[in-house]
Scaffold this active site. Structure first.
Site, PDB file in Angstrom:
ATOM      1  N   GLY B  16      44.943  43.876  49.977  1.00  0.00           N
ATOM      2  CA  GLY B  16      42.555  43.490  50.965  1.00  0.00           C
ATOM      3  C   GLY B  16      42.448  44.408  50.024  1.00  0.00           C
ATOM      4  O   GLY B  16      41.387  45.015  51.123  1.00  0.00           O
ATOM      5  N   SER B  17      42.284  44.940  49.328  1.00  0.00           N
ATOM      6  CA  SER B  17      41.250  45.691  48.708  1.00  0.00           C
ATOM      7  C   SER B  17      39.287  44.792  49.423  1.00  0.00           C
ATOM      8  O   SER B  17      38.878  45.808  49.654  1.00  0.00           O
ATOM      9  CB  SER B  17      41.304  46.105  47.476  1.00  0.00           C
ATOM     10  OG  SER B  17      40.126  45.973  46.127  1.00  0.00           O
ATOM     11  N   ARG B  67      55.144  26.311  47.389  1.00  0.00           N
ATOM     12  CA  ARG B  67      54.554  27.414  46.475  1.00  0.00           C
ATOM     13  C   ARG B  67      53.052  27.435  46.944  1.00  0.00           C
ATOM     14  O   ARG B  67      52.813  28.618  46.814  1.00  0.00           O
ATOM     15  CB  ARG B  67      55.340  27.513  45.659  1.00  0.00           C
ATOM     16  CG  ARG B  67      55.526  28.910  45.365  1.00  0.00           C
ATOM     17  CD  ARG B  67      56.316  28.644  43.690  1.00  0.00           C
ATOM     18  NE  ARG B  67      55.841  28.151  42.573  1.00  0.00           N
ATOM     19  CZ  ARG B  67      55.316  28.468  41.976  1.00  0.00           C
ATOM     20  NH1 ARG B  67      54.485  29.751  41.466  1.00  0.00           N
ATOM     21  NH2 ARG B  67      54.363  27.808  40.705  1.00  0.00           N
ATOM     22  N   ARG B  97      46.753  30.485  47.563  1.00  0.00           N
ATOM     23  CA  ARG B  97      47.044  29.666  47.710  1.00  0.00           C
ATOM     24  C   ARG B  97      45.847  28.481  48.140  1.00  0.00           C
ATOM     25  O   ARG B  97      44.734  28.994  48.459  1.00  0.00           O
ATOM     26  CB  ARG B  97      47.992  29.212  49.214  1.00  0.00           C
ATOM     27  CG  ARG B  97      49.398  29.678  49.170  1.00  0.00           C
ATOM     28  CD  ARG B  97      49.937  29.825  50.678  1.00  0.00           C
ATOM     29  NE  ARG B  97      50.904  30.285  50.614  1.00  0.00           N
ATOM     30  CZ  ARG B  97      52.337  29.923  50.087  1.00  0.00           C
ATOM     31  NH1 ARG B  97      52.448  28.910  50.483  1.00  0.00           N
ATOM     32  NH2 ARG B  97      53.363  30.555  50.131  1.00  0.00           N
ATOM     33  N   LEU B  99      43.381  25.848  49.016  1.00  0.00           N
ATOM     34  CA  LEU B  99      43.203  24.576  50.146  1.00  0.00           C
ATOM     35  C   LEU B  99      43.043  23.342  49.988  1.00  0.00           C
ATOM     36  O   LEU B  99      41.907  23.129  48.660  1.00  0.00           O
ATOM     37  CB  LEU B  99      41.277  25.641  50.657  1.00  0.00           C
ATOM     38  CG  LEU B  99      42.089  27.283  51.478  1.00  0.00           C
ATOM     39  CD1 LEU B  99      41.153  27.844  51.421  1.00  0.00           C
ATOM     40  CD2 LEU B  99      43.224  27.696  52.446  1.00  0.00           C
ATOM     41  N   ASN B 113      35.088  32.959  47.868  1.00  0.00           N
ATOM     42  CA  ASN B 113      35.714  33.167  47.042  1.00  0.00           C
ATOM     43  C   ASN B 113      35.522  34.383  46.174  1.00  0.00           C
ATOM     44  O   ASN B 113      33.847  34.005  45.539  1.00  0.00           O
ATOM     45  CB  ASN B 113      36.730  32.349  46.666  1.00  0.00           C
ATOM     46  CG  ASN B 113      37.812  33.167  45.106  1.00  0.00           C
ATOM     47  OD1 ASN B 113      39.202  33.343  46.388  1.00  0.00           O
ATOM     48  ND2 ASN B 113      38.072  32.425  44.443  1.00  0.00           N
ATOM     49  N   HIS B 115      36.057  36.232  42.403  1.00  0.00           N
ATOM     50  CA  HIS B 115      37.353  35.845  41.191  1.00  0.00           C
ATOM     51  C   HIS B 115      36.658  36.583  39.934  1.00  0.00           C
ATOM     52  O   HIS B 115      35.495  36.798  39.840  1.00  0.00           O
ATOM     53  CB  HIS B 115      36.786  33.780  41.032  1.00  0.00           C
ATOM     54  CG  HIS B 115      37.919  33.619  39.575  1.00  0.00           C
ATOM     55  ND1 HIS B 115      39.051  33.659  39.981  1.00  0.00           N
ATOM     56  CD2 HIS B 115      37.751  33.553  38.368  1.00  0.00           C
ATOM     57  CE1 HIS B 115      39.744  33.369  38.904  1.00  0.00           C
ATOM     58  NE2 HIS B 115      39.061  33.456  37.724  1.00  0.00           N
TER      59      HIS B 115
END
Lengths: 212, 212
Positions: B16-17, B67, B97, B99, B113, B115
């Site tokens: 969680g940086s 998974r 994961r 979505l 997001n 990346h």
């Protein structure tokens, strides 16, 4: 001490703006190279005209009937031409054909290309348009060694270029081109100084660091 | 005038940086958002601990037995949790994961997001390592809207980061992370201000320009 000038052959299919930038860098004393010959697969390429204007040998060599590659016989003629001119480095500058085994083997580790995107993003044709349409916010250009793939060889220098909201493909291409002109000369100078060491896929620059 | 704070839900699987960076930006008054809840698919994720430390609701929600995705039932639980917390924007921060339809449809155009590469180069896992091993000289990070593909949605901000000859994957990752922390907050602030307009694949930033 007289600096040895690296003998370079340039392959170009179009207007030769990167060729012109190399010529300018050489004439300004910023690049220890000498363009011995410019070869094109297009008879009336502007690149040939530019070369002649600067007293550089300029040859059209028939690429053969294939559209995207040189035939094996044509590659042999290109190799022979480079040999005749004592060329030690081949610089592709908007050369629109994929080089195959014969040419690659004859100049292993001695062929550079400039690509107008941050590889591995947007290889192939119209890279600036691909980037623009994808909607990236950062694009750029890449100088790399040429291998048998399309724009896949080890990367020597990359420069990033911002994409602006009011850009068009043309304005973005123009901004990228300025960086192309800068980093291509920089990469060839590093090659001329023998400072490029390839380790697997990574290219290490020996000696004082040069920022891309 | 009281500034309205955008209610954000964060999904995280790891340390969680990026979550911490968002919390720091909010606490410093640089980001008009409020993290209403942090949800993890990993029971002992450090991200949950961080959230609790800052008085933010922190929930582990069972992702189900698959998974790489949440099961449809799990997605429903995630959606319900976001709804219960009045969340208007979902920020993925190292959520591991993919979505699927149910979650995407419930939050269309409202999932971001971050990346750690200059997309479309190096999507998927271990992007920094992919970039390092490919031998690029410029990498970076990307904030993008999430769509049904893997790291394929419209790009909001990108920042470039040089790769140095003496880099390791760890040192490169560290340098990229600093930029992640900066541009993720910047992108969420733009979203909070209602300044992001999506045109096809391109994201236009309205109002005064922000450089990535």
């Amino acid at each position: 001490m007289i600096t040895r000038r690296l003998p370079v052959g340039v392959l170009a299919s179009g207007r030769g703006s990167n060729l012109q930038a190399l010529i300018d860098h050489i004439e300004a004393g910023r690049l220890d190279a000498e363009i011995r010959v410019v070869v094109s697969d297009v008879k009336d390429a502007q690149a040939l005209e530019r070369a002649r204007r600067h007293g550089i040998d300029a040859c059209y060599i028939d690429p053969g009937p294939r559209r995207t590659i040189l035939t094996a016989e044509a590659e042999e003629r290109y190799v022979q031409c480079m040999r005749d001119h004592g060329v030690e480095l081949i610089a592709l500058a908007g050369f629109m054909r994929i080089l195959k085994e014969r040419f690659l083997a004859a100049h292993a580790g001695r062929i550079l290309n400039i690509h107008p995107a941050l590889l591995p993003s947007f290889p192939g044709l119209q890279a600036q348009r691909q980037a623009f349409e994808y909607g990236v916010k950062v694009s750029g250009c890449t100088v790399h060694f040429v291998d048998a793939g399309i724009d896949t060889g080890p990367i020597i220098i990359q420069a990033s270029v911002p994409v602006r909201d009011d850009d068009t493909v043309a304005s973005l291409s123009e901004r990228i081109l300025e960086e192309e002109h800068r980093i291509y000369a920089e990469a060839i100078q590093l090659f001329a100084e023998g400072r490029l060491r390839v380790e697997g896929r990574r290219v290490i620059i020996e000696g004082p660091r040069v920022e891309g």
